[in-house]
Motif scaffolding. Structure first.
Motif, PDB file in Angstrom:
ATOM      1  N   LEU A  34       0.837  -1.209   0.000  1.00  0.00           N
ATOM      2  CA  LEU A  34       0.000   0.000   0.000  1.00  0.00           C
ATOM      3  C   LEU A  34       0.869   1.255   0.000  1.00  0.00           C
ATOM      4  CD1 LEU A  34      -2.886  -0.821   2.509  1.00  0.00           C
ATOM      5  CD2 LEU A  34      -3.109  -0.340   0.078  1.00  0.00           C
ATOM      6  N   HIS A  35       1.926   1.262   0.805  1.00  0.00           N
ATOM      7  CA  HIS A  35       2.827   2.411   0.861  1.00  0.00           C
ATOM      8  C   HIS A  35       3.510   2.615  -0.483  1.00  0.00           C
ATOM      9  CE1 HIS A  35       3.409   2.800   5.486  1.00  0.00           C
ATOM     10  NE2 HIS A  35       2.146   2.744   5.135  1.00  0.00           N
ATOM     11  N   ASN A  36       3.926   1.528  -1.123  1.00  0.00           N
ATOM     12  CA  ASN A  36       4.582   1.643  -2.420  1.00  0.00           C
ATOM     13  C   ASN A  36       3.617   2.137  -3.491  1.00  0.00           C
ATOM     14  OD1 ASN A  36       6.984   0.761  -1.315  1.00  0.00           O
ATOM     15  ND2 ASN A  36       6.681  -1.362  -1.946  1.00  0.00           N
ATOM     16  N   LYS A  37       2.381   1.693  -3.421  1.00  0.00           N
ATOM     17  CA  LYS A  37       1.402   2.043  -4.454  1.00  0.00           C
ATOM     18  C   LYS A  37       0.876   3.471  -4.294  1.00  0.00           C
ATOM     19  CE  LYS A  37      -2.761   0.329  -6.687  1.00  0.00           C
ATOM     20  NZ  LYS A  37      -3.720  -0.764  -6.776  1.00  0.00           N
ATOM     21  N   PHE A  38       0.545   3.862  -3.053  1.00  0.00           N
ATOM     22  CA  PHE A  38      -0.101   5.154  -2.836  1.00  0.00           C
ATOM     23  C   PHE A  38       0.793   6.190  -2.162  1.00  0.00           C
ATOM     24  CE2 PHE A  38      -3.607   2.032  -2.732  1.00  0.00           C
ATOM     25  CZ  PHE A  38      -4.313   2.493  -3.836  1.00  0.00           C
ATOM     26  N   GLY A  39       1.909   5.763  -1.614  1.00  0.00           N
ATOM     27  CA  GLY A  39       2.786   6.673  -0.885  1.00  0.00           C
ATOM     28  C   GLY A  39       2.480   6.627   0.602  1.00  0.00           C
ATOM     29  N   ARG A  40       3.533   6.699   1.396  1.00  0.00           N
ATOM     30  CA  ARG A  40       3.401   6.576   2.857  1.00  0.00           C
ATOM     31  C   ARG A  40       2.498   7.656   3.447  1.00  0.00           C
ATOM     32  NH1 ARG A  40       6.142   4.152   7.077  1.00  0.00           N
ATOM     33  NH2 ARG A  40       6.332   5.413   8.958  1.00  0.00           N
TER      34      ARG A  40
END
Length: 105
Positions: A34-40
């Protein structure tokens, strides 16, 4: 009561997903994806918005059914006590003993 239940379910799944990353590599991997896809920062903002949503829904639900506030308080405290005793205290114990905590970054 339905407002409280909706808020409680949002709390359960939102916080459950975050908590489970501490004990399950699968959940930790999903969180990282999720962090990689949408940003932390975006994920943190979404989580924060979801936090406020369940808090407000719980408060409204309790307010609308004030005579049962003790039942609702027990449900909320029971959830967090189980989380504290089942997840965070064992992690703290292992951390103090300088053992792997199970925390997955």
């Amino acid at each position: 009561m339905i407002v409280f239940i909706i808020g409680y379910l949002i709390m359960f799944f939102n916080e459950g997903f975050v908590i489970m990353r501490h004990v399950s590599p699968w959940f930790a991997t999903k969180r990282k994806q999720l962090h990689n896809k949408f940003g932390r920062e975006r994920v943190k903002r979404i989580h924060g918005l979801t936090d406020w949503t369940w808090i407000i829904l719980l408060a409204i639900g309790i307010y609308l059914d004030l005579e049962n506030w003790k039942v609702y308080a027990v449900l909320v405290f029971a959830f967090w006590i189980v989380v504290a005793v089942g997840v965070y205290l064992p992690m703290l114990y292992r951390k103090i003993r300088k053992q792997p905590t199970g925390y997955v970054k």
